[in-house]
Design a protein around this motif. Structure first.
Motif, mmCIF file in Angstrom:
data_model
loop_
_atom_site.group_PDB
_atom_site.id
_atom_site.type_symbol
_atom_site.label_atom_id
_atom_site.label_comp_id
_atom_site.label_asym_id
_atom_site.label_seq_id
_atom_site.Cartn_x
_atom_site.Cartn_y
_atom_site.Cartn_z
ATOM 1 N N ARG A 96 46.289 30.690 37.843
ATOM 2 C CA ARG A 96 47.479 31.568 37.663
ATOM 3 C C ARG A 96 48.724 30.548 37.205
ATOM 4 N N ASP A 126 38.760 33.438 30.888
ATOM 5 C CA ASP A 126 39.621 34.605 31.649
ATOM 6 C C ASP A 126 41.045 34.215 31.375
ATOM 7 N N ALA A 129 41.764 35.467 28.110
ATOM 8 C CA ALA A 129 42.008 36.782 28.008
ATOM 9 C C ALA A 129 43.196 37.348 28.308
ATOM 10 N N GLN A 135 45.604 36.580 25.678
ATOM 11 C CA GLN A 135 45.406 37.583 24.464
ATOM 12 C C GLN A 135 45.930 38.818 24.699
ATOM 13 N N GLY A 136 45.796 39.226 25.940
ATOM 14 C CA GLY A 136 46.186 40.678 26.478
ATOM 15 C C GLY A 136 47.612 40.611 26.130
ATOM 16 N N ILE A 194 48.275 46.054 39.150
ATOM 17 C CA ILE A 194 47.587 46.936 38.538
ATOM 18 C C ILE A 194 45.984 46.774 38.761
ATOM 19 N N LEU A 195 45.740 45.567 39.016
ATOM 20 C CA LEU A 195 44.250 45.243 38.876
ATOM 21 C C LEU A 195 43.790 45.364 40.454
ATOM 22 N N ASP A 202 50.788 48.570 31.012
ATOM 23 C CA ASP A 202 49.887 47.574 31.621
ATOM 24 C C ASP A 202 48.394 47.725 31.664
ATOM 25 N N VAL A 250 45.657 45.055 29.638
ATOM 26 C CA VAL A 250 44.519 44.697 30.236
ATOM 27 C C VAL A 250 43.330 45.295 29.313
ATOM 28 N N GLY A 284 43.447 42.770 26.114
ATOM 29 C CA GLY A 284 42.953 41.355 26.655
ATOM 30 C C GLY A 284 41.644 41.543 26.504
ATOM 31 N N TYR A 326 34.523 41.405 33.492
ATOM 32 C CA TYR A 326 35.779 40.922 32.964
ATOM 33 C C TYR A 326 36.931 41.224 33.978
ATOM 34 N N LEU A 327 36.869 42.550 34.483
ATOM 35 C CA LEU A 327 37.930 43.083 35.340
ATOM 36 C C LEU A 327 37.908 42.132 36.513
ATOM 37 N N ALA A 359 36.971 39.231 36.963
ATOM 38 C CA ALA A 359 37.211 37.596 36.914
ATOM 39 C C ALA A 359 38.728 37.601 36.699
ATOM 40 N N VAL A 360 39.322 38.546 35.878
ATOM 41 C CA VAL A 360 40.702 38.518 35.841
ATOM 42 C C VAL A 360 41.589 38.997 36.906
ATOM 43 N N THR A 361 41.107 39.736 37.852
ATOM 44 C CA THR A 361 41.596 39.795 39.225
ATOM 45 C C THR A 361 41.686 38.858 39.943
ATOM 46 N N GLN A 362 40.706 38.234 40.106
ATOM 47 C CA GLN A 362 40.542 36.945 40.819
ATOM 48 C C GLN A 362 41.447 35.964 40.525
ATOM 49 N N ILE A 363 41.545 35.394 39.155
ATOM 50 C CA ILE A 363 42.109 34.663 38.480
ATOM 51 C C ILE A 363 43.724 34.853 38.800
ATOM 52 N N LEU A 364 44.340 35.965 38.710
ATOM 53 C CA LEU A 364 45.644 36.377 38.965
ATOM 54 C C LEU A 364 46.251 36.401 40.227
ATOM 55 N N GLN A 365 45.533 36.239 41.449
ATOM 56 C CA GLN A 365 46.006 36.041 42.520
ATOM 57 C C GLN A 365 46.689 34.706 42.704
#
Lengths: 192, 192
Positions: free
Chosen positions: A84, A160, A163, A166-167, A190-191, B160, B164, B167, B183-184, B186-192
């Motif tokens: 993050r 990731d 990504a 990129q988004g 949102i996720l 939003d 996503v 991206g 993808y969803l 991985a991106v969810t985890q990474i944003l925590q």
DNA sequence: ACCTGAACACCGTTCAAGT
DNA sequence: ACCTGAACACCGTTCAAGT
């Protein structure tokens, strides 16, 4: 043999590329002609072709020299940063490098069809991922058993991080400017 | 007055557009010439220009007819779906509409510079956001005090959801195919 | 009205001639 | 060697002529 110094040639190439970038920001990739770059740079057609073999090589030069954001802040140090935090630094780097999201998106588009620009873009992207992977490594070590696993985890996460960036860039290019922090907050929520 | 039926004209326009799309998938937007579309469609230059005023109008037609994924599954019903579920449906719709991420990215690039294609893309995007907003409304009602706030929340979240999906598409166009679910996650985890 | 295909204009590229 | 700018090739567009 070159009559002028290598330094002169380099300066001339950058001068032409910067003139090209100014036109690209105004008119976009599709509508930028060699004639435009001739006018903007104040040089002649032949002068440009004596520094770049063709329009494609000029485009590749721009990709290799200007499309990679300054990653000094990301690469520096061995401190533990979460993915993050790396994303936050990357979005800041994108905002600082001075190239609009619209032009970045246009070069991605050029790079999404097989050819020289795609090859150059992938080379640039390999450098970017290497920088991101080394930045993610301290964090990856805390979540894995050995160095090998850590390296693989860090490398996987670079995709990731890319990504999410990129988004942000594609979203800005189509819908207009947006605050990076607000974007990250909104997308995170949102996720869930 | 038209000698042939409106239905015939519509069929002819779609025939030309589908021929163009086949070439676009092979060669990309930049390298697709009218001559290519002439060959692929089996018609003549003049025939194409008697159905589209120029290359730009053909591009606009493709954007308006083919760039909006089938949103039936998203729009249908009044059930409560979270933004996350809407994103899942949208990525599935993108995968099903048959146009490659590369070509989608190339049209975004065309639409990120002022001009007719941008105008058409924005019109298409308005329709997409309207569909997303109505799909998000039941969920938004559960998180707000009155109908007005719910509508505003739903509208805000469409940006939003789009980011996503953007991206995902941009990531696939540059780095290759990827599983939407992975993808969803991985991106969810990474944003925590 | 729809279609054909040759003619025209414009842009990327080349190249003979200048310094 | 670097540069100039006219000439050439190619692609988007037009248009006189056919059905």
């Amino acid at each position: 043999m070159p009559r002028v110094s290598e330094q002169y040639r380099q300066a001339r190439r950058e001068e032409i590329a910067r003139a090209a970038l100014r036109v690209l920001e105004r008119k976009g990739v599709r509508d930028t002609s060699i004639a435009d770059i001739v006018t903007e740079s104040g040089l002649s057609t032949g002068a440009i072709y004596s520094h770049f073999t063709n329009k494609g090589e000029l485009a590749r030069y721009i990709v290799s020299e200007f499309m990679l954001p300054r990653l000094d802040a990301i690469a520096a140090g061995a401190q533990v940063r979460t993915p993050r935090q790396i994303i936050e630094l990357m979005l800041a780097a994108v905002a600082e490098n001075g190239i609009s999201p619209a032009v970045i998106l246009q070069f991605w588009a050029e790079g999404s069809v097989p050819g020289d620009i795609r090859d150059e873009l992938l080379r640039t992207v390999v450098k970017l991922r290497a920088a991101l992977a080394s930045a993610l490594l301290p964090w990856a070590r805390e979540h894995t058993a050995d160095e090998d696993q850590a390296a693989r985890l860090a490398q996987a996460r670079t995709l990731d991080v890319a990504a999410v960036a990129q988004g942000f860039i594609a979203n800005e290019a189509i819908f207009g400017p947006r605050d990076p922090a607000e974007y990250l907050k909104a997308v995170t929520q949102i996720l869930q």
